[in-house]
Enzyme design. Structure first.
Site, PDB file in Angstrom:
ATOM      1  CG  HIS A 163      -1.921  -1.010   1.372  1.00  0.00           C
ATOM      2  ND1 HIS A 163      -2.079  -1.802   2.477  1.00  0.00           N
ATOM      3  CD2 HIS A 163      -2.884  -1.384   0.493  1.00  0.00           C
ATOM      4  CE1 HIS A 163      -3.110  -2.629   2.290  1.00  0.00           C
ATOM      5  NE2 HIS A 163      -3.604  -2.405   1.083  1.00  0.00           N
ATOM      6  CE  LYS A 193     -13.635  -6.857   3.469  1.00  0.00           C
ATOM      7  NZ  LYS A 193     -12.427  -6.324   2.817  1.00  0.00           N
ATOM      8  NE  ARG A 205      -2.918  -7.371  -4.362  1.00  0.00           N
ATOM      9  CZ  ARG A 205      -3.700  -7.771  -3.356  1.00  0.00           C
ATOM     10  NH1 ARG A 205      -3.177  -7.929  -2.176  1.00  0.00           N
ATOM     11  NH2 ARG A 205      -4.968  -8.025  -3.536  1.00  0.00           N
ATOM     12  CB  SER A 232      -4.240  -6.597   4.662  1.00  0.00           C
ATOM     13  OG  SER A 232      -3.849  -5.344   4.183  1.00  0.00           O
TER      14      SER A 232
HETATM   15  O1  PNS Z   1      -8.762  -2.756   0.397  1.00  0.00           O
HETATM   16  P1  PNS Z   1      -9.984  -3.309  -0.287  1.00  0.00           P
HETATM   17  O2  PNS Z   1     -10.814  -4.110   0.701  1.00  0.00           O
HETATM   18  O3  PNS Z   1      -9.631  -4.074  -1.533  1.00  0.00           O
HETATM   19  O4  PNS Z   1     -10.871  -2.047  -0.760  1.00  0.00           O
HETATM   20  C1  PNS Z   1     -12.098  -2.198  -1.408  1.00  0.00           C
HETATM   21  C2  PNS Z   1     -12.852  -0.863  -1.485  1.00  0.00           C
HETATM   22  C3  PNS Z   1     -12.999  -0.236  -0.122  1.00  0.00           C
HETATM   23  C4  PNS Z   1     -12.109   0.086  -2.384  1.00  0.00           C
HETATM   24  C5  PNS Z   1     -14.260  -1.152  -2.125  1.00  0.00           C
HETATM   25  O5  PNS Z   1     -14.858  -2.219  -1.458  1.00  0.00           O
HETATM   26  C6  PNS Z   1     -15.182   0.051  -2.074  1.00  0.00           C
HETATM   27  O6  PNS Z   1     -14.982   1.026  -2.753  1.00  0.00           O
HETATM   28  N1  PNS Z   1     -16.208  -0.034  -1.198  1.00  0.00           N
HETATM   29  C7  PNS Z   1     -17.167   1.050  -0.959  1.00  0.00           C
HETATM   30  C8  PNS Z   1     -18.531   0.717  -1.528  1.00  0.00           C
HETATM   31  C9  PNS Z   1     -18.583   1.064  -3.009  1.00  0.00           C
HETATM   32  O7  PNS Z   1     -18.314   2.166  -3.414  1.00  0.00           O
HETATM   33  N2  PNS Z   1     -18.955   0.066  -3.820  1.00  0.00           N
HETATM   34  C10 PNS Z   1     -19.068   0.231  -5.253  1.00  0.00           C
HETATM   35  C11 PNS Z   1     -17.826  -0.236  -5.962  1.00  0.00           C
HETATM   36  S1  PNS Z   1     -18.121  -1.808  -6.645  1.00  0.00           S
END
Ligand code: PNS
Length: 162
Positions: free
Chosen positions: A16, A40, A89, A127
């Site tokens: 990150h 989560k 990645r 993570s």
């Molecule tokens: O670190 P992560 O868990 O891969 O991050 C995922 C994240 C937080 C970027 C994604 O789940 C997100 O944007 N969630 C917020 C809800 C949202 O906007 N959903 C629409 C996108 S599909």
């Protein structure tokens, strides 16, 4: 241009940090945004994660650290950010990330997702893996910032005693 770097960051890894540092060279401001996700069960609270990220990014003057709820594009619009920054990645990320970028694009045409290819040494780092290694007593010094490693060891030691 202002970029949001959204994620769970449970905890922040060197992968990150690599994306944040490189994003800082591309954008005027990078806002690292921790999602408050009620679905989560994280190892670290949002407050702990914010503190871990703040400590890890002290050397970067154009980084801000924040948390948000709900849709990422709504949060980006509220902050008048134009870019969602994400790291890519291995190939396995591609499908999920592409789907997310397309979905976000249907929600807001003004916000673009920009992907940075993760540096080689972190291309298989996550993570979840870091937490698993720490849970089984392994060394994570080479995977996360030093202060995060200490917190992981502390967590592990506490759980071991209980
Ligand atoms: O670190 P992560 O868990 O891969 O991050 C995922 C994240 C937080 C970027 C994604 O789940 C997100 O944007 N969630 C917020 C809800 C949202 O906007 N959903 C629409 C996108 S599909």
């Amino acid at each position: 241009m202002k970029a949001i770097y959204p994620g769970s960051f449970d905890p922040i890894t060197l992968g990150h940090l690599d994306i944040i540092e490189r994003g800082c060279r591309l954008f005027e401001q990078v806002i690292v945004a921790v999602l408050k996700n009620p679905h989560k069960t994280p190892l670290f609270s949002v407050q702990e994660r914010l503190e871990q990220i703040r400590q890890s990014t002290q050397h970067l003057p154009n980084v801000e650290v924040d948390s948000f709820e709900g849709l990422t594009v709504n949060y980006a619009q509220m902050l008048q950010a134009q870019v969602l920054l994400r790291g890519l990645r291995a190939l396995s990320d591609f499908e999920v990330e592409l789907q997310m970028a397309h979905t976000n694009n249907t929600l807001s045409k003004e916000i673009e997702t920009v992907f940075l290819a993760t540096s080689n040494e972190y291309s298989f780092l996550s993570s979840s893996q870091v937490k698993e290694i720490a849970r089984f007593g392994g060394c994570v010094d080479h995977l996360v910032p030093q202060h995060v490693a200490i917190e992981l060891y502390r967590c592990h030691a506490k759980n071991h005693l209980n």
